[in-house]
Enzyme design. Structure first.
Site, PDB file in Angstrom:
ATOM      1  N   GLY A  14       0.831  -1.211   0.000  1.00 37.78           N
ATOM      2  CA  GLY A  14       0.000   0.000   0.000  1.00 37.78           C
ATOM      3  C   GLY A  14       0.859   1.251   0.000  1.00 37.78           C
ATOM      4  N   ALA A  15       1.923   1.220  -0.827  1.00 37.28           N
ATOM      5  CA  ALA A  15       2.915   2.307  -0.790  1.00 37.28           C
ATOM      6  C   ALA A  15       2.606   3.419  -1.793  1.00 37.28           C
ATOM      7  CB  ALA A  15       4.309   1.740  -1.054  1.00 37.28           C
ATOM      8  N   ARG A  17       0.193   5.697  -1.637  1.00 34.80           N
ATOM      9  CA  ARG A  17      -0.402   6.914  -1.080  1.00 34.80           C
ATOM     10  C   ARG A  17      -0.225   6.929   0.438  1.00 34.80           C
ATOM     11  NH1 ARG A  17      -5.934   5.853  -1.512  1.00 34.80           N
ATOM     12  NH2 ARG A  17      -5.781   3.904  -2.669  1.00 34.80           N
ATOM     13  N   VAL A  64      -3.139  -7.596  -2.543  1.00 34.05           N
ATOM     14  CA  VAL A  64      -2.894  -8.396  -1.331  1.00 34.05           C
ATOM     15  C   VAL A  64      -3.914  -9.511  -1.118  1.00 34.05           C
ATOM     16  CG1 VAL A  64      -1.579  -6.637  -0.032  1.00 34.05           C
ATOM     17  CG2 VAL A  64      -4.085  -6.780   0.229  1.00 34.05           C
ATOM     18  N   ASN A 149     -15.181   1.346  17.131  1.00 35.48           N
ATOM     19  CA  ASN A 149     -15.759   2.577  16.591  1.00 35.48           C
ATOM     20  C   ASN A 149     -17.077   2.260  15.908  1.00 35.48           C
ATOM     21  OD1 ASN A 149     -15.791   5.346  16.010  1.00 35.48           O
ATOM     22  ND2 ASN A 149     -14.895   5.021  13.996  1.00 35.48           N
ATOM     23  N   TYR A 155     -13.911  -2.995  10.025  1.00 35.50           N
ATOM     24  CA  TYR A 155     -12.556  -2.421  10.046  1.00 35.50           C
ATOM     25  C   TYR A 155     -11.897  -2.642  11.415  1.00 35.50           C
ATOM     26  CZ  TYR A 155      -8.974   1.266   9.500  1.00 35.50           C
ATOM     27  OH  TYR A 155      -7.800   1.976   9.430  1.00 35.50           O
ATOM     28  N   ALA A 157     -12.604  -4.904  13.607  1.00 42.57           N
ATOM     29  CA  ALA A 157     -12.315  -6.341  13.778  1.00 42.57           C
ATOM     30  C   ALA A 157     -11.022  -6.707  13.055  1.00 42.57           C
ATOM     31  CB  ALA A 157     -13.480  -7.180  13.254  1.00 42.57           C
ATOM     32  N   LYS A 159      -8.526  -4.721  12.344  1.00 45.97           N
ATOM     33  CA  LYS A 159      -7.371  -4.059  12.957  1.00 45.97           C
ATOM     34  C   LYS A 159      -7.039  -4.656  14.326  1.00 45.97           C
ATOM     35  CE  LYS A 159      -6.414  -1.312   9.581  1.00 45.97           C
ATOM     36  NZ  LYS A 159      -5.122  -1.440   8.882  1.00 45.97           N
TER      37      LYS A 159
HETATM   38  P1  NDP Z   1      -4.982   5.231   1.789  1.00 40.97           P
HETATM   39  O1  NDP Z   1      -6.394   4.931   1.435  1.00 40.97           O
HETATM   40  O2  NDP Z   1      -4.432   6.586   1.552  1.00 40.97           O
HETATM   41  O3  NDP Z   1      -3.992   4.169   1.080  1.00 40.97           O
HETATM   42  C1  NDP Z   1      -4.296   2.807   1.132  1.00 40.97           C
HETATM   43  C2  NDP Z   1      -3.182   2.038   0.477  1.00 40.97           C
HETATM   44  O4  NDP Z   1      -3.522   0.636   0.520  1.00 40.97           O
HETATM   45  C3  NDP Z   1      -2.986   2.405  -0.967  1.00 40.97           C
HETATM   46  O5  NDP Z   1      -1.621   2.389  -1.272  1.00 40.97           O
HETATM   47  C4  NDP Z   1      -3.694   1.276  -1.693  1.00 40.97           C
HETATM   48  O6  NDP Z   1      -3.140   0.998  -2.954  1.00 40.97           O
HETATM   49  C5  NDP Z   1      -3.404   0.104  -0.773  1.00 40.97           C
HETATM   50  N1  NDP Z   1      -4.336  -0.989  -0.982  1.00 40.97           N
HETATM   51  C6  NDP Z   1      -5.648  -1.032  -0.679  1.00 40.97           C
HETATM   52  N2  NDP Z   1      -6.173  -2.207  -1.044  1.00 40.97           N
HETATM   53  C7  NDP Z   1      -5.164  -2.931  -1.580  1.00 40.97           C
HETATM   54  C8  NDP Z   1      -5.072  -4.225  -2.141  1.00 40.97           C
HETATM   55  N3  NDP Z   1      -6.146  -5.026  -2.221  1.00 40.97           N
HETATM   56  N4  NDP Z   1      -3.883  -4.657  -2.597  1.00 40.97           N
HETATM   57  C9  NDP Z   1      -2.800  -3.851  -2.524  1.00 40.97           C
HETATM   58  N5  NDP Z   1      -2.811  -2.609  -2.017  1.00 40.97           N
HETATM   59  C10 NDP Z   1      -3.999  -2.165  -1.553  1.00 40.97           C
HETATM   60  O7  NDP Z   1      -4.857   4.828   3.312  1.00 40.97           O
HETATM   61  P2  NDP Z   1      -3.941   5.345   4.518  1.00 40.97           P
HETATM   62  O8  NDP Z   1      -2.602   5.709   4.036  1.00 40.97           O
HETATM   63  O9  NDP Z   1      -4.727   6.286   5.306  1.00 40.97           O
HETATM   64  O10 NDP Z   1      -3.870   3.997   5.378  1.00 40.97           O
HETATM   65  C11 NDP Z   1      -2.784   3.088   5.316  1.00 40.97           C
HETATM   66  C12 NDP Z   1      -2.969   2.076   6.415  1.00 40.97           C
HETATM   67  O11 NDP Z   1      -3.042   2.754   7.663  1.00 40.97           O
HETATM   68  C13 NDP Z   1      -4.265   1.271   6.288  1.00 40.97           C
HETATM   69  O12 NDP Z   1      -4.050  -0.054   6.697  1.00 40.97           O
HETATM   70  C14 NDP Z   1      -5.194   1.978   7.247  1.00 40.97           C
HETATM   71  O13 NDP Z   1      -6.198   1.132   7.715  1.00 40.97           O
HETATM   72  C15 NDP Z   1      -4.237   2.389   8.328  1.00 40.97           C
HETATM   73  N6  NDP Z   1      -4.695   3.485   9.159  1.00 40.97           N
HETATM   74  C16 NDP Z   1      -5.009   4.697   8.626  1.00 40.97           C
HETATM   75  C17 NDP Z   1      -5.443   5.721   9.448  1.00 40.97           C
HETATM   76  C18 NDP Z   1      -5.808   7.066   8.938  1.00 40.97           C
HETATM   77  O14 NDP Z   1      -6.335   7.867   9.734  1.00 40.97           O
HETATM   78  N7  NDP Z   1      -5.557   7.411   7.688  1.00 40.97           N
HETATM   79  C19 NDP Z   1      -5.593   5.516  10.900  1.00 40.97           C
HETATM   80  C20 NDP Z   1      -5.242   4.209  11.345  1.00 40.97           C
HETATM   81  C21 NDP Z   1      -4.811   3.246  10.504  1.00 40.97           C
HETATM   82  P3  NDP Z   1      -3.862   1.415  -4.351  1.00 40.97           P
HETATM   83  O15 NDP Z   1      -3.188   2.680  -4.783  1.00 40.97           O
HETATM   84  O16 NDP Z   1      -3.527   0.276  -5.249  1.00 40.97           O
HETATM   85  O17 NDP Z   1      -5.310   1.598  -4.082  1.00 40.97           O
END
Ligand code: NDP
Length: 247
Positions: A14-15, A17, A64, A149, A155, A157, A159
């Site tokens: 998930g790199a 964004r 994933v 929440n 979500y 569950a 986490k």
């Molecule tokens: P974003 O929505 O900005 O980014 C999510 C990332 O996950 C993207 O790079 C996306 O890739 C990738 N992704 C999603 N689904 C898949 C998949 N099936 N296969 C591969 N890659 C996937 O989220 P955040 O940066 O905010 O969150 C990152 C992590 O941190 C998550 O696990 C989130 O639950 C956790 N988190 C976030 C919080 C927040 O407040 N933002 C708080 C607590 C936890 P693609 O570009 O391909 O879609």
């Protein structure tokens, strides 16, 4: 202590964004060679940004929830670099809804991505890490995995599941000098939180003692620490990066 990662090979899911992108950049700034993974070509820009700043990175496609995609990714990393030192299980999604109205698909998708995806990626890297007798597994959970929440039962569950998963794995892998830790971010300013309503956003922000949303870099710094030698005696822990939302 500089949290140096020179010579390490780090894989971040998930790199493309948000937190994953910032984490990939932070690990590269520490000297690691970073494999930035997301769906399709989404992580290309992250790898380009790292390279432009003088670091070393490779973008690879990853879904994933697809075991074949995970295996292909890990095989490519091992062929190319010969080892994997750090895995950051960051990829995640939300499909928020009160349980009364939650569709089974929304439950399944969130569990399959957030928890199932972490299982798949972790299982694929532990064999080489065990042979290396070294490694760092880092899971991105969430404050809601600790507190719950309303509207996020699926979500939360997933986490909370990551925390139990990581603690079990920490016990399984400790004898091989592989540490397993969790970072639990609070409310971080990314696409994920921009998607929620302004009202919900404001009420969440008001609950943060430090009085601001976190930046992706706040979380990335914690991951870099846990990936470094400085954190060598820390395993099975949950490091909260939440501005004091939950203590
Ligand atoms: P974003 O929505 O900005 O980014 C999510 C990332 O996950 C993207 O790079 C996306 O890739 C990738 N992704 C999603 N689904 C898949 C998949 N099936 N296969 C591969 N890659 C996937 O989220 P955040 O940066 O905010 O969150 C990152 C992590 O941190 C998550 O696990 C989130 O639950 C956790 N988190 C976030 C919080 C927040 O407040 N933002 C708080 C607590 C936890 P693609 O570009 O391909 O879609």
């Amino acid at each position: 202590m500089s949290f140096d990662l020179s010579g390490r090979i780090a894989l971040v899911t998930g790199a493309s964004r948000g937190i994953g992108r910032a984490t990939a950049i932070a690990l590269a700034e520490g000297g690691a060679t970073v494999v930035a993974a997301a769906r399709g070509q989404h992580a290309d820009e992250t790898a380009q940004a790292i390279t432009a700043a003088g670091g070393t990175a490779l973008a690879l496609p990853l879904e994933v929830t697809d075991p074949a995609s995970v295996t292909a990714l890990v095989d490519t990393v091992l062929e190319r670099f010969g080892r994997i030192d750090v895995l950051v299980n960051n990829a995640g999604i939300t499909r928020d809804q009160l349980l009364l109205r939650m569709k089974r698909d929304d439950w399944d998708a969130v569990l399959a991505t957030n928890l199932g995806g972490a299982f798949q990626c972790t299982q694929a890297v532990i064999k080489p890490m065990m042979k290396q007798r070294a490694g760092r597994l880092i899971f991105i959970s969430s404050v809601v995995g600790q507190t719950g929440n309303a509207g996020q039962a699926n979500y939360a569950a997933s986490k909370a599941g990551l925390i139990g998963f990581a603690k079990s794995l920490a016990r399984e892998l400790a004898s091989r000098q592989i540490t397993v830790n969790v970072v639990a971010p609070g409310l971080i300013d990314t696409d994920m939180t921009r998607a929620i309503s302004a009202e919900a956003h404001a009420s969440w922000a008001a609950q943060v003692p430090l009085g601001r949303l976190g930046a992706p870099e706040d979380v990335a710094a914690a991951v870099r620490f846990l990936a470094s030698d400085a954190a060598g005696y820390i395993t099975g822990q949950v490091l909260a990066v939440n501005g004091g939302m939950y203590m």
